[in-house]
Design a protein around this motif. Structure first.
Motif, PDB file in Angstrom:
ATOM      1  N   ALA A   2       0.835  -1.198   0.000  1.00 29.54           N
ATOM      2  CA  ALA A   2       0.000   0.000   0.000  1.00 29.54           C
ATOM      3  C   ALA A   2       0.872   1.250   0.000  1.00 29.54           C
ATOM      4  O   ALA A   2       1.983   1.242   0.525  1.00 29.54           O
ATOM      5  CB  ALA A   2      -0.910   0.005   1.227  1.00 29.54           C
ATOM      6  N   VAL A   4       1.366   4.575   1.646  1.00 26.00           N
ATOM      7  CA  VAL A   4       0.964   5.115   2.939  1.00 26.00           C
ATOM      8  C   VAL A   4       1.491   6.541   3.102  1.00 26.00           C
ATOM      9  O   VAL A   4       2.704   6.765   3.164  1.00 26.00           O
ATOM     10  CB  VAL A   4       1.466   4.229   4.103  1.00 26.00           C
ATOM     11  CG1 VAL A   4       0.993   4.792   5.444  1.00 26.00           C
ATOM     12  CG2 VAL A   4       0.998   2.787   3.919  1.00 26.00           C
ATOM     13  N   HIS A  23       5.498  -1.553   2.711  1.00 27.95           N
ATOM     14  CA  HIS A  23       4.653  -0.566   2.041  1.00 27.95           C
ATOM     15  C   HIS A  23       5.508   0.583   1.506  1.00 27.95           C
ATOM     16  O   HIS A  23       6.666   0.739   1.870  1.00 27.95           O
ATOM     17  CB  HIS A  23       3.592  -0.026   3.002  1.00 27.95           C
ATOM     18  CG  HIS A  23       2.693  -1.098   3.525  1.00 27.95           C
ATOM     19  ND1 HIS A  23       1.833  -1.806   2.723  1.00 27.95           N
ATOM     20  CD2 HIS A  23       2.538  -1.597   4.774  1.00 27.95           C
ATOM     21  CE1 HIS A  23       1.168  -2.691   3.454  1.00 27.95           C
ATOM     22  NE2 HIS A  23       1.588  -2.586   4.707  1.00 27.95           N
ATOM     23  N   ALA A  82      -2.260   8.438  -1.958  1.00 24.46           N
ATOM     24  CA  ALA A  82      -2.335   7.619  -0.747  1.00 24.46           C
ATOM     25  C   ALA A  82      -3.463   6.597  -0.786  1.00 24.46           C
ATOM     26  O   ALA A  82      -4.568   6.884  -1.227  1.00 24.46           O
ATOM     27  CB  ALA A  82      -2.506   8.514   0.474  1.00 24.46           C
ATOM     28  N   GLU A  83      -3.127   5.402  -0.298  1.00 23.74           N
ATOM     29  CA  GLU A  83      -4.107   4.329  -0.113  1.00 23.74           C
ATOM     30  C   GLU A  83      -4.372   4.096   1.368  1.00 23.74           C
ATOM     31  O   GLU A  83      -5.264   3.341   1.732  1.00 23.74           O
ATOM     32  CB  GLU A  83      -3.596   3.051  -0.770  1.00 23.74           C
ATOM     33  CG  GLU A  83      -3.397   3.209  -2.260  1.00 23.74           C
ATOM     34  CD  GLU A  83      -2.613   2.064  -2.889  1.00 23.74           C
ATOM     35  OE1 GLU A  83      -2.731   1.911  -4.116  1.00 23.74           O
ATOM     36  OE2 GLU A  83      -1.889   1.338  -2.177  1.00 23.74           O
ATOM     37  N   ALA A  84      -3.573   4.732   2.212  1.00 21.02           N
ATOM     38  CA  ALA A  84      -3.719   4.692   3.668  1.00 21.02           C
ATOM     39  C   ALA A  84      -2.905   5.870   4.213  1.00 21.02           C
ATOM     40  O   ALA A  84      -2.115   6.471   3.487  1.00 21.02           O
ATOM     41  CB  ALA A  84      -3.200   3.374   4.243  1.00 21.02           C
ATOM     42  N   LYS A 114     -10.079  11.869   2.327  1.00 15.82           N
ATOM     43  CA  LYS A 114      -9.988  10.714   1.431  1.00 15.82           C
ATOM     44  C   LYS A 114     -10.664   9.512   2.075  1.00 15.82           C
ATOM     45  O   LYS A 114     -10.683   9.374   3.292  1.00 15.82           O
ATOM     46  CB  LYS A 114      -8.519  10.376   1.160  1.00 15.82           C
ATOM     47  CG  LYS A 114      -7.863  11.367   0.225  1.00 15.82           C
ATOM     48  CD  LYS A 114      -6.658  10.784  -0.439  1.00 15.82           C
ATOM     49  CE  LYS A 114      -7.052   9.633  -1.313  1.00 15.82           C
ATOM     50  NZ  LYS A 114      -6.186   9.318  -2.405  1.00 15.82           N
ATOM     51  N   ASP A 115     -11.191   8.652   1.247  1.00 14.37           N
ATOM     52  CA  ASP A 115     -11.826   7.432   1.734  1.00 14.37           C
ATOM     53  C   ASP A 115     -10.776   6.320   1.802  1.00 14.37           C
ATOM     54  O   ASP A 115     -10.755   5.410   0.975  1.00 14.37           O
ATOM     55  CB  ASP A 115     -12.981   7.048   0.807  1.00 14.37           C
ATOM     56  CG  ASP A 115     -13.794   5.893   1.348  1.00 14.37           C
ATOM     57  OD1 ASP A 115     -13.768   5.676   2.581  1.00 14.37           O
ATOM     58  OD2 ASP A 115     -14.426   5.192   0.538  1.00 14.37           O
ATOM     59  N   ILE A 116      -9.867   6.459   2.779  1.00 12.64           N
ATOM     60  CA  ILE A 116      -8.783   5.505   2.973  1.00 12.64           C
ATOM     61  C   ILE A 116      -8.659   5.185   4.459  1.00 12.64           C
ATOM     62  O   ILE A 116      -9.116   5.958   5.305  1.00 12.64           O
ATOM     63  CB  ILE A 116      -7.431   6.064   2.451  1.00 12.64           C
ATOM     64  CG1 ILE A 116      -7.077   7.381   3.158  1.00 12.64           C
ATOM     65  CG2 ILE A 116      -7.440   6.216   0.935  1.00 12.64           C
ATOM     66  CD1 ILE A 116      -5.692   7.934   2.817  1.00 12.64           C
ATOM     67  N   PRO A 117      -8.056   4.045   4.800  1.00  9.97           N
ATOM     68  CA  PRO A 117      -7.806   3.759   6.220  1.00  9.97           C
ATOM     69  C   PRO A 117      -6.807   4.771   6.784  1.00  9.97           C
ATOM     70  O   PRO A 117      -5.786   5.046   6.148  1.00  9.97           O
ATOM     71  CB  PRO A 117      -7.206   2.351   6.224  1.00  9.97           C
ATOM     72  CG  PRO A 117      -7.322   1.821   4.841  1.00  9.97           C
ATOM     73  CD  PRO A 117      -7.617   2.959   3.928  1.00  9.97           C
ATOM     74  N   ILE A 118      -7.128   5.307   7.945  1.00 11.61           N
ATOM     75  CA  ILE A 118      -6.245   6.273   8.595  1.00 11.61           C
ATOM     76  C   ILE A 118      -6.032   5.868  10.046  1.00 11.61           C
ATOM     77  O   ILE A 118      -6.988   5.584  10.763  1.00 11.61           O
ATOM     78  CB  ILE A 118      -6.834   7.701   8.540  1.00 11.61           C
ATOM     79  CG1 ILE A 118      -6.947   8.173   7.098  1.00 11.61           C
ATOM     80  CG2 ILE A 118      -5.979   8.677   9.355  1.00 11.61           C
ATOM     81  CD1 ILE A 118      -7.584   9.543   6.935  1.00 11.61           C
ATOM     82  N   LEU A 144      -2.907  -3.737   6.320  1.00 15.38           N
ATOM     83  CA  LEU A 144      -3.027  -3.221   4.958  1.00 15.38           C
ATOM     84  C   LEU A 144      -2.658  -4.295   3.940  1.00 15.38           C
ATOM     85  O   LEU A 144      -1.815  -5.144   4.215  1.00 15.38           O
ATOM     86  CB  LEU A 144      -2.130  -1.994   4.769  1.00 15.38           C
ATOM     87  CG  LEU A 144      -2.433  -0.798   5.665  1.00 15.38           C
ATOM     88  CD1 LEU A 144      -1.381   0.289   5.454  1.00 15.38           C
ATOM     89  CD2 LEU A 144      -3.829  -0.257   5.408  1.00 15.38           C
TER      90      LEU A 144
END
Length: 157
Positions: A2, A4, A23, A82-84, A114-118, A144
């Motif tokens: 991912a 990050v 990552h 970013a994906e996370a 953003k609609d990502i894991p944080i 992840l």
């Protein structure tokens, strides 16, 4: 693996942790490296071209101080990829200082939108908090896609 985004965007500690778990850390150091190694930039340490100040307008209005726009021109593309994200609040200056309170707020806002894991953490102030801080980051990174296990001796499998 991912991509990050880390905040503070120049934290070597976060950069290293993200890399250790397989990552890609999205950090200011990478953006600066691109700038200084890209042909066409003739005058380091300025490291800008005529298009850079205009690019910052994508993230902030013309009335916003140029330093804020410049920092956003560097951090904005990282957030877009970013994906996370890992955000550390109230960190010590030695952990990775961004240098501008307004930019800091905008960068964190953009990442949160953003609609990502944080993973959002407070900077640790004691040894025990420090251990918990690292464990939480490790657990987040392991969750992840594409994470690799990292053993206690620091050797990657």
């Amino acid at each position: 693996m991912a991509k990050v985004f880390i905040y503070p965007t120049n934290s070597l500690i976060l950069y290293d942790l993200v890399e250790r778990f397989g990552h890609e850390p999205l950090a200011m150091m990478g953006r600066v490296h691109e700038k200084i190694t890209t042909p066409g930039i003739d005058s380091p340490p300025i490291n800008i071209n005529p298009e850079d100040p205009k690019y910052g307008l994508k993230y902030a209005a013309v009335e916003v101080p140029s330093g804020v726009r410049g920092r956003l021109a560097m951090a904005g593309p990282l957030i877009e990829k970013a994906e996370a994200a890992i955000i550390v609040n109230d960190s010590a200056i030695s952990f990775g200082c961004m240098g501008c309170a307004r930019t800091n707020e905008m960068v964190k806002y953009m990442a949160r939108q953003k609609d990502i894991p944080i993973l959002e953490l407070e900077y640790p102030n004691t040894e025990e908090e420090g251990k918990e801080f690292v464990y939480k980051i490790a657990d987040f990174l392991k969750s992840l896609p594409g994470a690799k296990e990292n053993n206690r001796e620091g050797e990657n499998e």
